[in-house]
Structures are given as C-alpha cells and as structure tokens.
Write a protein that holds these residues in place. Structure first.
Motif, mmCIF file in Angstrom:
data_model
loop_
_atom_site.group_PDB
_atom_site.id
_atom_site.type_symbol
_atom_site.label_atom_id
_atom_site.label_comp_id
_atom_site.label_asym_id
_atom_site.label_seq_id
_atom_site.Cartn_x
_atom_site.Cartn_y
_atom_site.Cartn_z
ATOM 1 N N GLY A 90 -11.555 11.643 0.004
ATOM 2 C CA GLY A 90 -10.196 11.205 0.289
ATOM 3 C C GLY A 90 -9.696 10.192 -0.712
ATOM 4 O O GLY A 90 -10.431 9.724 -1.592
ATOM 5 N N ILE A 91 -8.439 9.869 -0.566
ATOM 6 C CA ILE A 91 -7.781 8.872 -1.404
ATOM 7 C C ILE A 91 -7.495 7.651 -0.542
ATOM 8 O O ILE A 91 -7.200 7.772 0.652
ATOM 9 C CB ILE A 91 -6.479 9.439 -2.016
ATOM 10 N N ALA A 92 -7.597 6.472 -1.138
ATOM 11 C CA ALA A 92 -7.353 5.235 -0.398
ATOM 12 C C ALA A 92 -6.587 4.257 -1.266
ATOM 13 O O ALA A 92 -6.709 4.258 -2.500
ATOM 14 C CB ALA A 92 -8.675 4.608 0.061
ATOM 15 N N TRP A 93 -5.785 3.416 -0.595
ATOM 16 C CA TRP A 93 -5.090 2.333 -1.280
ATOM 17 C C TRP A 93 -4.870 1.203 -0.285
ATOM 18 O O TRP A 93 -5.066 1.358 0.924
ATOM 19 C CB TRP A 93 -3.775 2.800 -1.897
ATOM 20 N N LEU A 94 -4.454 0.063 -0.800
ATOM 21 C CA LEU A 94 -4.235 -1.120 0.027
ATOM 22 C C LEU A 94 -2.930 -0.994 0.779
ATOM 23 O O LEU A 94 -1.879 -0.740 0.175
ATOM 24 C CB LEU A 94 -4.230 -2.381 -0.848
ATOM 25 N N ASP A 95 -2.982 -1.173 2.095
ATOM 26 C CA ASP A 95 -1.778 -1.050 2.915
ATOM 27 C C ASP A 95 -0.774 -2.149 2.554
ATOM 28 O O ASP A 95 -1.140 -3.313 2.371
ATOM 29 C CB ASP A 95 -2.161 -1.162 4.396
ATOM 30 N N GLY A 96 0.497 -1.776 2.455
ATOM 31 C CA GLY A 96 1.555 -2.744 2.171
ATOM 32 C C GLY A 96 1.701 -3.099 0.712
ATOM 33 O O GLY A 96 2.599 -3.875 0.357
ATOM 34 N N HIS A 97 0.837 -2.559 -0.151
ATOM 35 C CA HIS A 97 0.920 -2.876 -1.580
ATOM 36 C C HIS A 97 2.009 -2.030 -2.236
ATOM 37 O O HIS A 97 2.045 -0.811 -2.077
ATOM 38 C CB HIS A 97 -0.422 -2.599 -2.252
ATOM 39 N N GLU A 98 2.913 -2.667 -2.955
ATOM 40 C CA GLU A 98 4.009 -1.950 -3.607
ATOM 41 C C GLU A 98 3.518 -1.272 -4.877
ATOM 42 O O GLU A 98 2.934 -1.909 -5.753
ATOM 43 C CB GLU A 98 5.156 -2.906 -3.933
ATOM 44 N N ASP A 99 3.756 0.024 -4.976
ATOM 45 C CA ASP A 99 3.298 0.791 -6.137
ATOM 46 C C ASP A 99 4.272 0.666 -7.306
ATOM 47 O O ASP A 99 5.488 0.614 -7.113
ATOM 48 C CB ASP A 99 3.190 2.275 -5.787
#
Length: 313
Positions: A283-292
């Motif tokens: 899967g793919i993951a990223w930090l919640d609430g982080h603006e891309d």
C-alpha cells in the motif's frame, strides 16, 4: 557620531533568529548603500521607518553598528563583523527559498518517495517510468528502507509518501491498499520439498527459518502466517534484505517466506504455499493533514490509479 545603545536593562531574547530575522535585510541594505534614504528606497519603506528599525536593532543587540553623519552611515567594527554573518545568512535563506520553490514546481518539482527494498529492482522503476511519461521533468529522491523506518520518515517530514507493507493503521497516517503479493516458501534445491510445486506451510514446521529482523513488515507477516499454520518458526538467521535471505537458503541454512525475486536465483526452489493464504498487502501511506506540493499530489493520484495493477501477475 557613534550611536550609543539604550541604557535600558538588557535581557537575552528567547530566540535571536525570531527577534532579528525581519531586520537583517534592512541592516544589510543600509550597510551596502551607506545611506539610509537610498536603502529605504531600495526596500520600498519610508526613510523614518528604516531609521527606527536600525536603531531598534542596535538596542536589541546592545551594540552600535553604525557611525552616523546625517543620513550617511558607516559601519563600526561591530557592524562589519555582524554584516559578514548577516550576508551569509541572507544568502542561505535565498538558496533555501529557491530550493523549496523549485521542489514545489508542478512541472519540475521533487518527490521524496520511500519504498521497500523488495520493490526496488522492478516495481518502483516501472512506476516512475510510467509516471514520467506525462511528467517528464519531475525529480525523485528515492529512499529504500523497511516499513517502520519509512513511517517514521513520514512523521518526521523527511518522506512525502511511501510504498510499504503491511498498510499502516495509525491515526496520524493515511494508508491505501494498492495490491497484494504472493509469498513463497523458498527452500534449497536439494531439500526434500524441492521436488514439489505446492506445499502447506505446516509442512515446514520443523525447519529452521531465515527471516528479516524484527520491525520489518515481512517478519511480522512470516510470524503471523506460521502462527496461523500452527507453529512458531525456529529462527536460525536474521537479515535486512530479501536477497541475502535467499543466499542463506541456497547455502542450506534454512527456509524462508519471501516475495518472488526479480531474477531467479540458482540454488533455491520457490514453492507456492496453499495454506494458509500467504500474501502481503502493498500500500501507499502519507502523513495525515500534510499539504502536498503539486508534484507530490500528482504522483499520489497516479499511484492510487494503479490499484490492482501495481505488481505483475
């Protein structure tokens, strides 16, 4: 005439950078022009505003930086010392600003992408090649690591997103399942099971296992699958990379549960596990609430569009 600093009681600020940063460019302009009016014109501020800012800077430092004659100013010894450091600091800020602006450019920005070692030889190169067909100038900083380390990288802000297994379930992270990958029981080519094509994992209960170290997602999956098969694996060797484990298996030092290799390795046989169902989710993951940034957002959309197509059949 040399300006005398204020006689008010001096107190150290909590942060010099927070206190002084807005005035450093004003100080540097005045030092460069040696004239307050011309410096104010360059900065686009009233001359009186700049004069007050320079006086306040000297008061805050407790040191006279300029010798004044009308609106003409000349640096004191302390001023010259301070200017050298200020110019370096402002140049560094300029470089940093240009870097972050370049990294955020939609067409040529940067993506810091983490992924598992086992994804590095085929999967990730194919993904980036496909993505760059439509985004040819986007740059990538690639980071290979194990799952937990990448999740900490997301939290620390050193990664934009990562391809990992298992898919994280944490309130501060966002995770999406993209695909699954079958795991195989890898045995030496002279092993009694090597003549088989399929095997139940319980048949390996008495074998020595070579596994990844604790903390790796694949190690946790191996332990869970063995528990589901009714035994606890007897671990003979622990490593940090799947191909190293295959080498240990080829040397007759144990068996292993591993994803398919990019290139078949001599000395081992890879058996399909019929029970329990031996797969790992990718899967793919990223930090919640982080603006891309725009390039990160584009690559994220691309990866999400590859659900079920991430890995070869």
């Amino acid at each position: 005439m040399v300006h005398e600093p204020s006689s008010r009681p001096y107190q150290d600020p909590e942060s010099w950078s927070e206190l002084l940063a807005p005035r450093l460019a004003q100080f540097a302009a005045a030092a460069r022009h040696e004239h307050v009016t011309r410096a104010a014109q360059e900065l686009g501020v009233p001359q009186s505003t700049l004069s007050r800012a320079l006086v306040r800077l000297e008061q805050d430092l407790g040191v006279g930086l300029f010798a004044r004659k009308g609106r003409t100013v000349a640096l004191t010894h302390a001023g010259r010392t301070f200017l050298a450091a200020v110019e370096r600091a402002l140049a560094e800020v300029e470089r940093a600003a240009e870097t972050v602006r370049a990294d955020a450019d939609p067409a040529s920005g940067r993506v810091v992408f983490g992924f598992l070692h086992t994804m590095g030889s085929e999967t990730v190169p194919a993904l980036i090649r496909a993505f760059r067909a439509d985004h040819p100038r986007v740059r990538f900083q690639l980071v290979q690591n194990y799952g937990e380390a990448m999740l900490e990288g997301l939290r620390a802000g050193t990664l934009d997103l990562c391809l990992t297994s298992p898919v994280p379930d944490s309130p501060d992270l966002v995770g999406h399942r993209l695909d699954e990958q079958r795991l195989r029981l890898v045995v030496p080519d002279d092993h009694p099971l090597a003549a088989r094509r399929r095997v139940r994992l319980a048949e390996a209960a008495e074998e020595a296992f070579v596994t990844l170290e604790p903390g790796y997602g694949l190690r946790r999956i191996t332990d869970d699958l063995c528990a589901e098969a009714g035994f606890r694996p007897r671990v003979a060797f622990e490593g940090e990379e799947a191909e190293t484990l295959r080498g240990l298996v080829a040397a007759g030092l144990g068996v292993a549960l591993l994803p398919p290799p990019a290139v078949p390795r001599p000395g081992v046989v890879e058996l399909t596990v019929t029970a329990p169902r031996a797969v790992r989710e990718i899967g793919i993951a990223w930090l919640d609430g982080h603006e891309d940034t725009p390039p990160v957002a584009a690559f994220k959309r691309f990866l999400l569009s590859r659900r079920g197509q991430l890995l070869p059949d």
